[in-house]
Design an enzyme around this catalytic site. Structure first.
Site, PDB file in Angstrom:
ATOM      1  N   ASP A 169     -10.128   3.388  -3.637  1.00 48.04           N
ATOM      2  CA  ASP A 169     -10.801   2.172  -3.151  1.00 48.04           C
ATOM      3  C   ASP A 169     -12.227   2.038  -3.674  1.00 48.04           C
ATOM      4  O   ASP A 169     -12.968   3.015  -3.790  1.00 48.04           O
ATOM      5  CB  ASP A 169     -10.862   2.184  -1.620  1.00 48.04           C
ATOM      6  CG  ASP A 169      -9.490   2.016  -1.002  1.00 48.04           C
ATOM      7  OD1 ASP A 169      -8.485   1.980  -1.734  1.00 48.04           O
ATOM      8  OD2 ASP A 169      -9.430   1.932   0.241  1.00 48.04           O
ATOM      9  N   ASP A 185       0.829  -1.203   0.000  1.00 46.11           N
ATOM     10  CA  ASP A 185       0.000   0.000   0.000  1.00 46.11           C
ATOM     11  C   ASP A 185       0.871   1.265   0.000  1.00 46.11           C
ATOM     12  O   ASP A 185       2.108   1.179   0.041  1.00 46.11           O
ATOM     13  CB  ASP A 185      -0.920  -0.051   1.231  1.00 46.11           C
ATOM     14  CG  ASP A 185      -2.296   0.543   0.960  1.00 46.11           C
ATOM     15  OD1 ASP A 185      -2.437   1.310   0.007  1.00 46.11           O
ATOM     16  OD2 ASP A 185      -3.219   0.243   1.741  1.00 46.11           O
TER      17      ASP A 185
HETATM   18  C1  GLA Z   1      -5.966   1.339   1.430  1.00 49.61           C
HETATM   19  C2  GLA Z   1      -6.073   0.337   0.282  1.00 49.61           C
HETATM   20  C3  GLA Z   1      -7.211  -0.630   0.590  1.00 49.61           C
HETATM   21  C4  GLA Z   1      -6.952  -1.332   1.917  1.00 49.61           C
HETATM   22  C5  GLA Z   1      -6.766  -0.310   3.028  1.00 49.61           C
HETATM   23  C6  GLA Z   1      -6.297  -0.957   4.322  1.00 49.61           C
HETATM   24  O1  GLA Z   1      -7.081   2.173   1.483  1.00 49.61           O
HETATM   25  O2  GLA Z   1      -6.298   0.981  -0.929  1.00 49.61           O
HETATM   26  O3  GLA Z   1      -7.350  -1.586  -0.447  1.00 49.61           O
HETATM   27  O4  GLA Z   1      -5.800  -2.128   1.789  1.00 49.61           O
HETATM   28  O5  GLA Z   1      -5.797   0.685   2.676  1.00 49.61           O
HETATM   29  O6  GLA Z   1      -6.035  -0.031   5.317  1.00 49.61           O
END
Ligand code: GLA
Length: 381
Positions: free
Chosen positions: A195, A140
């Protein structure tokens, strides 16, 4: 005389691990930080018992929050209450089911949920993951301050390669650095969007959004995706509470047309018949997993009515007739839009009805219910 000296012989990704888009399950969409070894084992069991494994799902991936700190030697520590047996035991269990094991970290100092990140520990963490038996790493991009994405992801790629265990490397900088321009030789897939949210077209103030919006954001990137290097429009929301059955069918159809990684994000232990039918539709999955590895394109946009087309290895085309409107509508696709001459005769098969619809010349049309999709395969005779 020429002497080839390579001081960085470990500077490459493990090639050939994702010749078709990765398929699996990830904890984040449904469970957030509520992860544990009990959950992961039960999900692995369910993946096998439900038929998901037979349909092609393979990776069981723990997202954020499994890690709590580092020991005095800098080794990453899994949450001792939630993972009392340690990660190797969890990985061993997943492997014993014939599945593969994935984990999550962050290129910065901390993960998005403020757990320890990999920055400064890349080689150490990669060795730890290899020792545990990790097969897939999602990295990430939270808490990265002024870090350079390309340099940071290449560093972890090199660390993984040096550690010696083949690992699918999933980049997750949400498309900020335009990874499609540089990450082909770094990772096997890269998030191209923020997301996914569990809805049709909602959006929050941080650019997270429902699947129809993410679809639009990834549409123009089709030329960058291919075997071993995929655009990732984020994980599936099929089987969570925000989408109706028809919306879930449209979501899945379009992810298959995009050649998107198919990472389920629901509770596999507890699925309705409709959810399972969607997630395990072999004919739709075959489109996603087609060996040619083409991301499909939108060939027509009549407002709320759209036609998406994906070229397949055998010369046929997969087509999604997508109805974003709230009324039923008839949507047509012409052979010319598929790149075929109008005069040819082609067989049309409906991939949700699992039915041959007959042979057609010039075009095919179907009635598409509101917020739904019809998915067909057109094969010239
Ligand atoms: C980010 C990523 C998500 C998830 C969250 C976890 O937002 O894009 O897919 O992994 O972090 O905290």
């Amino acid at each position: 005389m020429s002497i080839l000296v390579s001081t960085f012989s470990f500077a490459q990704k493990f090639e050939g691990l994702a010749m078709t888009p990765p398929m699996g399950w990830n904890s984040w969409n449904k469970f957030g930080c509520d992860v544990s070894e009990k959950l992961i084992k039960e999900i692995a069991d369910a993946m096998v018992n439900s038929g998901m494994k037979d349909a092609g799902y393979q990776y069981v991936i723990i997202d954020d929050c499994w890690q709590t700190g580092r020991d005095l030697n800098g080794n990453i520590i899994p949450d001792p209450e939630r993972f009392p047996s340690g990660m190797k035991a969890v990985a061993d269990y997943v492997h014993s089911k014939g599945l593969k094991f994935g984990i999550y970290s962050d290129a910065g100092t901390k993960t998005c949920q403020q757990r320890p990140g990999a920055r400064g520990y890349e080689f150490q963490d990669a060795r730890t993951y290899a020792a545990w038996g990790v097969d897939y790493l999602k990295l990430d991009w939270c808490n990265t301050s002024t870090q350079n994405a390309q340099a940071s992801y290449m560093l972890m790629r090199d660390a993984i390669y040096k550690a010696g265990r083949p690992v699918v490397f999933s980049l997750c900088d949400w498309g900020i650095s335009k990874p499609w321009l540089w990450a082909k030789d770094v990772g096997h897939l890269w998030r191209a969007t923020d997301d996914i949210m569990d809805c049709w077209d909602c959006e929050d103030n941080r650019n997270n959004a429902g699947f129809t919006i993410l679809l639009d954001r990834v549409a123009d990137l089709y030329s960058y995706s291919g075997p071993d290097h995929w655009n990732d429009p984020d994980m599936l929301e099929v089987g969570n509470s925000g989408l109706s059955v028809s919306e879930s069918r449209a979501h899945f159809s379009l992810w298959c047309i995009l050649a998107a990684p198919l990472i389920a994000g629901n509770d596999l232990r507890n699925m309705t018949e409709e959810t399972l039918t969607i997630l395990t539709n072999k004919e739709a999955i075959d489109v996603d997993q087609d060996a040619l590895g083409k991301q499909g394109v939108k060939v027509r946009d009549d407002g709320d009515l759209e036609v998406w087309v994906k070229q397949l290895a055998d010369g046929s085309r997969a087509v999604v007739l997508f109805n974003r409107s709230k009324q039923e509508a008839t949507i047509a696709v012409s052979w010319e839009e598929l790149g075929y001459p109008a005069y040819i005769k082609a067989k049309v098969r409906d991939l949700w009805l699992h039915k041959d619809m007959g042979n057609y010349k010039k075009s095919y049309s179907a009635a598409v219910p509101p917020h739904d999709a019809v998915m067909i395969r057109v094969t010239p005779l």
